[in-house]
Design a protein around this motif. Structure first.
Motif, short mmCIF file in Angstrom:
data_model
loop_
_atom_site.label_atom_id
_atom_site.label_comp_id
_atom_site.label_asym_id
_atom_site.label_seq_id
_atom_site.Cartn_x
_atom_site.Cartn_y
_atom_site.Cartn_z
N LEU A 1 0.83 -1.21 0.00
CA LEU A 1 0.00 0.00 0.00
C LEU A 1 0.86 1.26 0.00
O LEU A 1 0.57 2.21 -0.74
N ASP A 2 1.88 1.27 0.82
CA ASP A 2 2.73 2.47 0.90
C ASP A 2 3.41 2.74 -0.44
O ASP A 2 3.51 3.91 -0.87
N ALA A 3 3.88 1.69 -1.11
CA ALA A 3 4.56 1.89 -2.39
C ALA A 3 3.59 2.41 -3.45
O ALA A 3 3.91 3.35 -4.19
N ALA A 4 2.38 1.81 -3.52
CA ALA A 4 1.40 2.25 -4.51
C ALA A 4 0.92 3.66 -4.21
O ALA A 4 0.74 4.48 -5.13
N TRP A 5 0.74 3.98 -2.94
CA TRP A 5 0.27 5.32 -2.55
C TRP A 5 1.34 6.38 -2.82
O TRP A 5 1.04 7.48 -3.28
N ALA A 6 2.59 6.03 -2.56
CA ALA A 6 3.68 6.98 -2.82
C ALA A 6 3.78 7.30 -4.30
O ALA A 6 3.99 8.46 -4.69
N GLN A 7 3.64 6.29 -5.13
CA GLN A 7 3.70 6.53 -6.57
C GLN A 7 2.52 7.36 -7.04
O GLN A 7 2.67 8.28 -7.85
N LEU A 8 1.33 7.07 -6.51
CA LEU A 8 0.12 7.81 -6.88
C LEU A 8 0.23 9.27 -6.49
O LEU A 8 -0.05 10.17 -7.29
N THR A 9 0.65 9.54 -5.28
CA THR A 9 0.65 10.92 -4.77
C THR A 9 1.89 11.70 -5.17
O THR A 9 2.06 12.85 -4.75
N SER A 10 2.76 11.07 -5.97
CA SER A 10 3.91 11.81 -6.49
C SER A 10 3.53 12.67 -7.68
O SER A 10 4.34 13.49 -8.14
N ALA A 11 2.29 12.51 -8.19
CA ALA A 11 1.83 13.32 -9.32
C ALA A 11 1.72 14.78 -8.88
O ALA A 11 1.39 15.07 -7.71
N PRO A 12 1.98 15.72 -9.78
CA PRO A 12 1.89 17.15 -9.43
C PRO A 12 0.49 17.52 -8.92
O PRO A 12 -0.52 17.14 -9.50
N GLY A 13 0.45 18.24 -7.81
CA GLY A 13 -0.82 18.73 -7.28
C GLY A 13 -1.60 17.73 -6.46
O GLY A 13 -2.70 18.04 -5.99
N VAL A 14 -1.06 16.53 -6.26
CA VAL A 14 -1.75 15.50 -5.47
C VAL A 14 -1.09 15.40 -4.11
O VAL A 14 0.09 15.07 -4.01
N ASP A 15 -1.86 15.69 -3.06
CA ASP A 15 -1.33 15.69 -1.69
C ASP A 15 -1.85 14.45 -0.98
O ASP A 15 -3.05 14.30 -0.77
#
Length: 310
Positions: free
Chosen positions: A99-113
Motif C-alpha cells: 500500500l505504501d509503495a502504490a500510494w507513494a507513486q500515486l501521490t507523487s503526481a503534481p498537485g496530489v497531496d
C-alpha cells in the motif's frame, strides 16, 4: 501477488481539476432533494402516527447523531473509531509495504497531496475498495492479493477521487441528512432477507412484496396524515432509492475520471474487468442498475476507455 508492471497508461498524469460546474451542482441538489424530503417525512409521519414525543425524540437523536458525526470526523477526528465502524483494520506486513509503495507513486503526481489520508484494509474475500469519512482510503485483503502494483494504484486513485471531488464536510452533511432514510432501508433489507429461503426466486419475491406494500402504506397512513401526504410519502419511497443510486453512479464515474487523469486509466479498466462477474440474472442486473450504489462494471469500463481515447 503478480510482479510489478511499469507499463503506464497512454495518457500523461495530470492534476485532476476540480472546477465549479454549476449544472452539475444543480443536478446534484435535485438528486439529493428526495433524500432530504424522505428524512423529513419520516420524522413527521412518526410524529403524526406515534405522538409528538416520539417525533421530538427522533429529531433529538438525529441532531445528536449529526453533532457526533461531525465531531468524530472533522473537529476532533478519530480515524481508529471510524475504521472500526466500517470493519477496517490496519495493514499488516506485507500489505503495508504494498500500500505504501502504490500510494507513494500515486501521490507523487503534481498537485496530489497524500499526507491527509490514511490507508486501511478490510478483511474480505470480495475485491473492493472504499473512501470513508475522516479521509480514510481502504481496500479489501482480496484486492491486495489479486492486483498488481499499478492496478492497486489505480484502485487507490479512484478512491482518492471520491475525496478530491467532494468536500469532506459535504459528504458528512449528506450522510447526516440521509440517516432516517438509511435506517428505514436497513430495516427493509433485514426483512427482505426472509425471502432468501426461496432461493433463485428471492429477487422476484422481494420485488412483488415491495410493489404490493406501497398501496398498503398509503392506505394505512391516509387516516393519519391525509391522502395527499400519504401519497407524497409513497412517491418518495419510490423515487428516493432511484435518485440516490443515480447520484452514487455519478460519483463513481467522476472518481474514475480522476484515476484516468492521474494516468491509471488502463490499469483501472483491467482491474474492473477482473472483477466483472461472468453472468448476472436479468432481474438482479436490473436491480443493480436502478438501485445499486455502484454502476455496472461494463459501462464504467466503456467510459474509462472513451476517456483514454481508445
Amino acid at each position: 501477488m503478480p510482479a510489478h508492471s511499469d507499463a503506464g497508461s497512454p495518457r500523461r498524469a495530470t492534476t485532476p481539476a476540480v472546477r465549479p460546474r454549476y449544472l452539475a451542482m444543480i443536478v446534484t441538489l435535485l438528486l439529493a432533494l428526495p433524500t432530504v424530503l424522505l428524512s423529513v417525512a419520516i420524522i413527521l409521519v412518526l410524529g403524526a402516527w406515534a405522538g409528538i414525543w416520539l417525533s421530538v425524540t427522533a429529531v433529538v437523536v438525529w441532531v445528536l447523531a449529526g453533532v457526533s458525526l461531525f465531531d468524530a470526523a472533522w473537529f476532533t477526528p478519530n480515524r481508529a473509531k471510524f475504521a472500526k465502524a466500517f470493519g477496517l483494520r490496519r495493514p499488516i506486513p506485507p500489505e503495508d509495504e504494498l500500500l505504501d509503495a502504490a500510494w507513494a507513486q500515486l501521490t507523487s503526481a503534481p498537485g496530489v497531496d497524500g499526507w491527509p489520508y490514511s490507508l486501511w484494509v478490510e478483511q474480505s474475500e470480495h475485491p473492493n475498495a472504499l473512501a470513508a469519512p475522516s479521509r480514510i482510503v481502504a481496500v479489501t485483503s482480496s484486492a491486495l492479493a489479486d492486483l498488481d502494483s499499478r492496478q492497486l494504484g489505480a484502485v487507490l486513485a479512484h478512491e482518492l477521487g471520491h475525496h478530491i471531488n467532494v468536500d469532506p464536510r459535504v459528504r458528512l452533511v449528506d450522510a447526516w441528512l440521509a440517516m432516517p432514510g438509511r435506517v428505514l432501508w436497513a430495516v427493509c433489507r433485514r426483512l427482505g432477507r426472509i425471502a432468501g429461503i426461496l432461493g433463485p426466486l428471492a429477487p422476484f419475491a422481494r420485488l412483488v412484496a415491495a410493489v404490493g406494500l406501497l398501496p398498503v402504506v398509503a392506505i394505512v397512513l391516509t387516516p393519519v396524515v391525509g391522502f395527499g401526504a400519504a401519497l407524497l410519502f409513497v412517491v418518495l419511497l419510490v423515487t428516493e432509492p432511484l435518485t440516490r443510486s443515480a447520484q452514487c453512479h455519478r460519483d463513481e464515474y467522476a472518481a474514475d475520471r480522476v484515476a484516468v487523469d492521474l494516468g491509471y486509466g488502463r490499469e483501472l479498466a483491467a482491474a474492473l474487468r477482473g472483477w466483472e462477474p461472468e453472468t448476472t440474472p436479468r432481474l438482479v442486473a436490473l436491480r443493480q442498475r436502478l438501485y445499486s450504489t455502484h454502476p455496472p462494471l461494463a459501462p464504467r469500463i466503456r467510459k474509462i476507455t472513451a476517456r483514454l481515447g481508445e
